[in-house]
Motif scaffolding. Structure first.
Motif, PDB file in Angstrom:
ATOM      1  N   ASN A 197       4.407 -40.268  27.476  1.00 23.84           N
ATOM      2  CA  ASN A 197       4.525 -41.566  26.825  1.00 23.84           C
ATOM      3  C   ASN A 197       5.964 -41.703  26.335  1.00 23.84           C
ATOM      4  O   ASN A 197       6.363 -41.012  25.396  1.00 23.84           O
ATOM      5  N   PRO A 198       6.751 -42.587  26.954  1.00 25.63           N
ATOM      6  CA  PRO A 198       8.158 -42.715  26.553  1.00 25.63           C
ATOM      7  C   PRO A 198       8.330 -43.207  25.114  1.00 25.63           C
ATOM      8  O   PRO A 198       9.384 -43.038  24.522  1.00 25.63           O
ATOM      9  N   ASN A 199       7.291 -43.792  24.546  1.00 23.00           N
ATOM     10  CA  ASN A 199       7.359 -44.281  23.167  1.00 23.00           C
ATOM     11  C   ASN A 199       6.932 -43.237  22.136  1.00 23.00           C
ATOM     12  O   ASN A 199       6.963 -43.512  20.935  1.00 23.00           O
ATOM     13  N   ALA A 200       6.520 -42.078  22.591  1.00 23.13           N
ATOM     14  CA  ALA A 200       6.058 -41.031  21.669  1.00 23.13           C
ATOM     15  C   ALA A 200       7.246 -40.214  21.164  1.00 23.13           C
ATOM     16  O   ALA A 200       7.385 -39.023  21.422  1.00 23.13           O
ATOM     17  N   VAL A 201       8.118 -40.887  20.470  1.00 24.65           N
ATOM     18  CA  VAL A 201       9.286 -40.252  19.864  1.00 24.65           C
ATOM     19  C   VAL A 201       9.398 -40.756  18.431  1.00 24.65           C
ATOM     20  O   VAL A 201       8.913 -41.839  18.102  1.00 24.65           O
ATOM     21  N   THR A 202      10.005 -39.968  17.607  1.00 25.45           N
ATOM     22  CA  THR A 202      10.250 -40.387  16.232  1.00 25.45           C
ATOM     23  C   THR A 202      11.613 -39.881  15.805  1.00 25.45           C
ATOM     24  O   THR A 202      12.104 -38.876  16.327  1.00 25.45           O
ATOM     25  N   GLU A 203      12.207 -40.590  14.903  1.00 23.72           N
ATOM     26  CA  GLU A 203      13.534 -40.228  14.405  1.00 23.72           C
ATOM     27  C   GLU A 203      13.362 -39.676  12.993  1.00 23.72           C
ATOM     28  O   GLU A 203      12.712 -40.298  12.156  1.00 23.72           O
ATOM     29  N   VAL A 204      13.914 -38.495  12.760  1.00 19.76           N
ATOM     30  CA  VAL A 204      13.817 -37.876  11.431  1.00 19.76           C
ATOM     31  C   VAL A 204      15.211 -37.491  10.942  1.00 19.76           C
ATOM     32  O   VAL A 204      16.101 -37.197  11.747  1.00 19.76           O
ATOM     33  N   PRO A 205      15.405 -37.488   9.627  1.00 23.26           N
ATOM     34  CA  PRO A 205      16.702 -37.055   9.080  1.00 23.26           C
ATOM     35  C   PRO A 205      16.958 -35.587   9.419  1.00 23.26           C
ATOM     36  O   PRO A 205      16.035 -34.763   9.410  1.00 23.26           O
ATOM     37  N   LYS A 206      18.205 -35.284   9.725  1.00 21.75           N
ATOM     38  CA  LYS A 206      18.596 -33.910  10.081  1.00 21.75           C
ATOM     39  C   LYS A 206      18.163 -32.897   9.031  1.00 21.75           C
ATOM     40  O   LYS A 206      17.730 -31.800   9.357  1.00 21.75           O
ATOM     41  N   GLU A 207      18.285 -33.264   7.752  1.00 22.44           N
ATOM     42  CA  GLU A 207      18.001 -32.309   6.683  1.00 22.44           C
ATOM     43  C   GLU A 207      16.520 -31.902   6.611  1.00 22.44           C
ATOM     44  O   GLU A 207      16.178 -30.940   5.938  1.00 22.44           O
ATOM     45  N   MET A 208      15.650 -32.592   7.330  1.00 22.18           N
ATOM     46  CA  MET A 208      14.231 -32.226   7.347  1.00 22.18           C
ATOM     47  C   MET A 208      13.951 -31.050   8.287  1.00 22.18           C
ATOM     48  O   MET A 208      12.863 -30.493   8.266  1.00 22.18           O
ATOM     49  N   LEU A 209      14.945 -30.697   9.097  1.00 23.94           N
ATOM     50  CA  LEU A 209      14.758 -29.633  10.081  1.00 23.94           C
ATOM     51  C   LEU A 209      15.649 -28.444   9.757  1.00 23.94           C
ATOM     52  O   LEU A 209      16.724 -28.599   9.181  1.00 23.94           O
ATOM     53  N   PRO A 210      15.206 -27.242  10.170  1.00 25.74           N
ATOM     54  CA  PRO A 210      16.067 -26.070   9.967  1.00 25.74           C
ATOM     55  C   PRO A 210      17.366 -26.230  10.758  1.00 25.74           C
ATOM     56  O   PRO A 210      17.336 -26.696  11.903  1.00 25.74           O
ATOM     57  N   PRO A 211      18.502 -25.858  10.180  1.00 27.45           N
ATOM     58  CA  PRO A 211      19.798 -26.023  10.870  1.00 27.45           C
ATOM     59  C   PRO A 211      19.848 -25.355  12.242  1.00 27.45           C
ATOM     60  O   PRO A 211      20.459 -25.888  13.161  1.00 27.45           O
ATOM     61  N   ASP A 212      19.185 -24.202  12.398  1.00 25.34           N
ATOM     62  CA  ASP A 212      19.233 -23.496  13.694  1.00 25.34           C
ATOM     63  C   ASP A 212      18.354 -24.175  14.754  1.00 25.34           C
ATOM     64  O   ASP A 212      18.363 -23.781  15.910  1.00 25.34           O
ATOM     65  N   ALA A 213      17.593 -25.209  14.379  1.00 25.31           N
ATOM     66  CA  ALA A 213      16.729 -25.908  15.330  1.00 25.31           C
ATOM     67  C   ALA A 213      17.387 -27.154  15.899  1.00 25.31           C
ATOM     68  O   ALA A 213      16.810 -27.829  16.749  1.00 25.31           O
ATOM     69  N   LEU A 214      18.586 -27.457  15.467  1.00 27.42           N
ATOM     70  CA  LEU A 214      19.235 -28.708  15.852  1.00 27.42           C
ATOM     71  C   LEU A 214      19.901 -28.621  17.220  1.00 27.42           C
ATOM     72  O   LEU A 214      21.092 -28.858  17.381  1.00 27.42           O
ATOM     73  N   LYS A 215      19.089 -28.271  18.227  1.00 26.96           N
ATOM     74  CA  LYS A 215      19.566 -28.190  19.608  1.00 26.96           C
ATOM     75  C   LYS A 215      18.556 -28.910  20.496  1.00 26.96           C
ATOM     76  O   LYS A 215      17.338 -28.749  20.316  1.00 26.96           O
ATOM     77  N   VAL A 216      19.035 -29.661  21.468  1.00 28.51           N
ATOM     78  CA  VAL A 216      18.150 -30.343  22.411  1.00 28.51           C
ATOM     79  C   VAL A 216      17.279 -29.303  23.119  1.00 28.51           C
ATOM     80  O   VAL A 216      17.765 -28.269  23.565  1.00 28.51           O
ATOM     81  N   GLY A 217      15.979 -29.582  23.165  1.00 32.88           N
ATOM     82  CA  GLY A 217      15.029 -28.690  23.826  1.00 32.88           C
ATOM     83  C   GLY A 217      14.313 -27.730  22.889  1.00 32.88           C
ATOM     84  O   GLY A 217      13.308 -27.132  23.280  1.00 32.88           O
ATOM     85  N   THR A 218      14.796 -27.578  21.671  1.00 37.47           N
ATOM     86  CA  THR A 218      14.145 -26.682  20.722  1.00 37.47           C
ATOM     87  C   THR A 218      12.723 -27.180  20.448  1.00 37.47           C
ATOM     88  O   THR A 218      12.499 -28.368  20.225  1.00 37.47           O
ATOM     89  N   GLU A 219      11.762 -26.259  20.506  1.00 36.36           N
ATOM     90  CA  GLU A 219      10.377 -26.608  20.206  1.00 36.36           C
ATOM     91  C   GLU A 219      10.058 -26.199  18.780  1.00 36.36           C
ATOM     92  O   GLU A 219      10.419 -25.106  18.334  1.00 36.36           O
ATOM     93  N   LEU A 220       9.374 -27.087  18.085  1.00 36.34           N
ATOM     94  CA  LEU A 220       8.974 -26.853  16.700  1.00 36.34           C
ATOM     95  C   LEU A 220       7.488 -27.158  16.561  1.00 36.34           C
ATOM     96  O   LEU A 220       6.917 -27.885  17.375  1.00 36.34           O
TER      97      LEU A 220
END
Length: 172
Positions: free
Chosen positions: A100-123
Motif C-alpha cells: 500500500n503506497p499510502n501506508a507511510v507515516t512521518e515521525v520526528p527524528k527525535e522519536m527514533l534511536p539515532p543509530d536507526a536513522l538509515k534507509v532500510g532499518t527495520e524497527l
C-alpha cells in the motif's frame, strides 16, 4: 530357490509395512478448524532465497481456523495429516497483501534511536492498543523520518515447503 523365496518374503513384508503405515496415516486426524497443528516449514522468496525456517527447531504450533498464520497457508494445510509434506505457493493477496503506497507515516527524528536513522532499518513499532509490527525507514529528512508501515513481505509471492508433524483433533 531359497534366495528368491527370501527376497519375495522380504518384499512382501516391506509392502505390508508400507500398507500398514498408509492405513495408520489415513486414520490419523486431518487438519480441520479447531485442530492444533505442529508444522515444520521453510519459507523462500521467488528467487529461492530462504527467508525463514524452523527445520531442526521447535515446530510451529497453531490452531487451524484461528487466523494465527497467513490465510493462504492455512487453506493449503486443510485436510493434510501428520507426515504429509507439500510445496505451497501463496500470492500476496493470501499472505501479507499488496504493498500500500499510502501506508507511510512521518515521525520526528527525535522519536527514533539515532543509530536507526538509515534507509532500510527495520524497527518494531507498537500501536496504542499494544499491537506490534515491523516497520522500515523509507526516507530520512531534515527533521523527520518517513516510515513504511507495510509488512516486509507485502507484495511478495511466498513459497513454503511444509511438513505436518502432528495434528490434535478439535475438541467438540
Amino acid at each position: 530357490m531359497k534366495i528368491a523365496g527370501v527376497i519375495g518374503l522380504t518384499l512382501a513384508l516391506a509392502l505390508g509395512v508400507a500398507e500398514a503405515q498408509e492405513k495408520e496415516k489415513a486414520m490419523s486426524p486431518a487438519i480441520e478448524n479447531g485442530a492444533k497443528v505442529q508444522l515444520e516449514y521453510t519459507l523462500k522468496d521467488d528467487g529461492g532465497k530462504v527467508l525463514d525456517s524452523n527445520k531442526g527447531q521447535a515446530p510451529l504450533t497453531y490452531t487451524q481456523g484461528e487466523k494465527q498464520i497467513i490465510p493462504g497457508l492455512e487453506q493449503a494445510l486443510s485436510g493434510m495429516r501428520a507426515g504429509d509434506e507439500k510445496k505451497v505457493t501463496i500470492k500476496p493477496v493470501d499472505a501479507y497483501g499488496e504493498v500500500n503506497p499510502n501506508a507511510v507515516t512521518e515521525v520526528p527524528k527525535e522519536m527514533l534511536p539515532p543509530d536507526a536513522l538509515k534507509v532500510g532499518t527495520e524497527l518494531v513499532a507498537q500501536s496504542q492498543a499494544g499491537d506490534r509490527r515491523i516497520v522500515r525507514i523509507k526516507e530520512v529528512r531534515e527533521k523527520t523520518v518517513l516510515v513504511d508501515l507495510n509488512h516486509p513481505l507485502a507484495g511478495k509471492t511466498l513459497f513454503f515447503d511444509v511438513k505436518v508433524l502432528g495434528v490434535e483433533p478439535a475438541t467438540k
